[in-house]
Motif scaffolding. Sequence first.
Motif, PDB file in Angstrom:
ATOM      1  N   ALA A  73      31.876  19.773  -3.921  1.00  0.00           N
ATOM      2  CA  ALA A  73      32.577  19.545  -2.661  1.00  0.00           C
ATOM      3  C   ALA A  73      34.088  19.634  -2.846  1.00  0.00           C
ATOM      4  O   ALA A  73      34.815  20.033  -1.928  1.00  0.00           O
ATOM      5  CB  ALA A  73      32.201  18.188  -2.092  1.00  0.00           C
ATOM      6  N   CYS A  75      35.535  21.606  -5.017  1.00  0.00           N
ATOM      7  CA  CYS A  75      35.866  22.918  -5.585  1.00  0.00           C
ATOM      8  C   CYS A  75      35.235  24.025  -4.748  1.00  0.00           C
ATOM      9  O   CYS A  75      34.303  24.713  -5.195  1.00  0.00           O
ATOM     10  CB  CYS A  75      35.381  23.009  -7.030  1.00  0.00           C
ATOM     11  SG  CYS A  75      35.974  21.671  -8.085  1.00  0.00           S
ATOM     12  N   PRO A  76      35.700  24.231  -3.536  1.00  0.00           N
ATOM     13  CA  PRO A  76      35.037  25.171  -2.627  1.00  0.00           C
ATOM     14  C   PRO A  76      35.135  26.630  -3.057  1.00  0.00           C
ATOM     15  O   PRO A  76      34.356  27.463  -2.585  1.00  0.00           O
ATOM     16  CB  PRO A  76      35.768  24.944  -1.299  1.00  0.00           C
ATOM     17  CG  PRO A  76      37.107  24.386  -1.686  1.00  0.00           C
ATOM     18  CD  PRO A  76      36.856  23.559  -2.906  1.00  0.00           C
ATOM     19  N   GLN A  77      36.060  26.972  -3.954  1.00  0.00           N
ATOM     20  CA  GLN A  77      36.176  28.357  -4.396  1.00  0.00           C
ATOM     21  C   GLN A  77      35.213  28.702  -5.531  1.00  0.00           C
ATOM     22  O   GLN A  77      35.035  29.873  -5.858  1.00  0.00           O
ATOM     23  CB  GLN A  77      37.608  28.652  -4.850  1.00  0.00           C
ATOM     24  CG  GLN A  77      38.653  28.550  -3.760  1.00  0.00           C
ATOM     25  CD  GLN A  77      40.017  29.001  -4.262  1.00  0.00           C
ATOM     26  OE1 GLN A  77      40.139  30.029  -4.926  1.00  0.00           O
ATOM     27  NE2 GLN A  77      41.038  28.226  -3.937  1.00  0.00           N
ATOM     28  N   ARG A  79      32.305  29.789  -7.762  1.00  0.00           N
ATOM     29  CA  ARG A  79      31.187  30.695  -7.503  1.00  0.00           C
ATOM     30  C   ARG A  79      30.183  30.752  -8.638  1.00  0.00           C
ATOM     31  O   ARG A  79      29.020  31.087  -8.420  1.00  0.00           O
ATOM     32  CB  ARG A  79      31.723  32.105  -7.226  1.00  0.00           C
ATOM     33  CG  ARG A  79      32.651  32.179  -6.022  1.00  0.00           C
ATOM     34  CD  ARG A  79      33.078  33.601  -5.754  1.00  0.00           C
ATOM     35  NE  ARG A  79      31.936  34.420  -5.396  1.00  0.00           N
ATOM     36  CZ  ARG A  79      31.838  35.740  -5.641  1.00  0.00           C
ATOM     37  NH1 ARG A  79      32.822  36.360  -6.267  1.00  0.00           N
ATOM     38  NH2 ARG A  79      30.769  36.405  -5.277  1.00  0.00           N
ATOM     39  N   ALA A  99      25.306  25.054  -2.406  1.00  0.00           N
ATOM     40  CA  ALA A  99      26.723  25.399  -2.290  1.00  0.00           C
ATOM     41  C   ALA A  99      26.982  26.877  -2.565  1.00  0.00           C
ATOM     42  O   ALA A  99      28.135  27.321  -2.496  1.00  0.00           O
ATOM     43  CB  ALA A  99      27.542  24.543  -3.249  1.00  0.00           C
ATOM     44  N   ARG A 335      26.702  32.935   0.401  1.00  0.00           N
ATOM     45  CA  ARG A 335      27.938  32.336   0.885  1.00  0.00           C
ATOM     46  C   ARG A 335      28.460  33.179   2.032  1.00  0.00           C
ATOM     47  O   ARG A 335      28.639  34.389   1.916  1.00  0.00           O
ATOM     48  CB  ARG A 335      28.964  32.270  -0.254  1.00  0.00           C
ATOM     49  CG  ARG A 335      28.531  31.332  -1.374  1.00  0.00           C
ATOM     50  CD  ARG A 335      29.318  31.603  -2.644  1.00  0.00           C
ATOM     51  NE  ARG A 335      30.706  31.286  -2.520  1.00  0.00           N
ATOM     52  CZ  ARG A 335      31.298  30.175  -3.022  1.00  0.00           C
ATOM     53  NH1 ARG A 335      30.564  29.293  -3.669  1.00  0.00           N
ATOM     54  NH2 ARG A 335      32.569  29.971  -2.873  1.00  0.00           N
TER      55      ARG A 335
END
Length: 338
Positions: A73, A75-77, A79, A99, A335
């Motif tokens: 939550a 660290c939205p970037q 991948r 996520a 995403r």
Amino acid sequence: MTPTTPTHAAVRPRILVARAVFPDVLERLRAVFDVEANQEDQILAPAELAHRLADKQGVLTTASERIDAALLAACPQLRIVANMAVGFNNFDVDAMGAAGVQGTNTPDVLTETTADFGFALLMATARRLTEAEHYLRAGQWKQWRYDQFAGAEVHGSRLGIIGMGRIGQGIARRAAHGFGMDVVYHNRSRLAPDLEAACKARYVGKEELLRTADHVLLVLPYTPASHHAIGAAELALMKPTATLVNIARGGIVDDAALAVALREQRIAAAGLDVFEGEPRVHPDLLALSNVVLTPHIASATVPTRRAMATLAADNLIAFFDGRGPLTPVNTPAPRKYD
């Protein structure tokens, strides 16, 4: 003019290398990514890890870094998380999948090295090697005695393996073909007949394995279902002359219950490469002479650790190249903004 989000071709992905790795592997990553490396090699506290990952798209981790919903939550970037380990119990796989974060591990490259170590730890435990060495180094060896450090037989004895993946199979082959051991195993599913034949191993129930094996060796993955798979009740089933070896993950064995069983000589000895809450070791285990303790080094040869680091790097590179990860452990949700 409103700025647009750069494409992957326009900017280099930013990654964190959470622990020290081989310098040449780090340089290879730096040729492709903008890399922040934890050069001090201290295990990052959860808040510090989240802070460092806040602007990163990828991270190379070891089993020490917990990847959970709270971190994701923050660290939205992020991948992809490339674990430099075959186990990935430090991943909350469900949270990562939800996520849209890819996870990878490093299977196969450490199989034979870890199987070697598992058998070495079995031998050291059965034959009381560290106990005897400490005795000698302390200047206590004055003369030979017929029962001095007499341990358990290995060749021709029964080995029970719990967890019969690639590493378990490697140990079974060493035991059956090299030491003439009677190998039995317990697993979530039974091996195919050709694999059983290659390992010279026979499937049995867990209770029968614990009751009849001279040596019990654990190679099963850690999951909530396998937490304390060996506790007081299971230890009570084992022979008083038996040994227990754990090269799997801490938490599979109830270390406190094991310490009691060893102290009361309800089993003869144990060999442990992994521990609950490691690097902390239960103090009751440290006080015992009939346990061999090693600091999670089953895969620790230079070629194998290099292969693990290289595969973790390969996973990062392949993912951002668009080829997809080489050894994925999950299938993340799409995403929307990718």
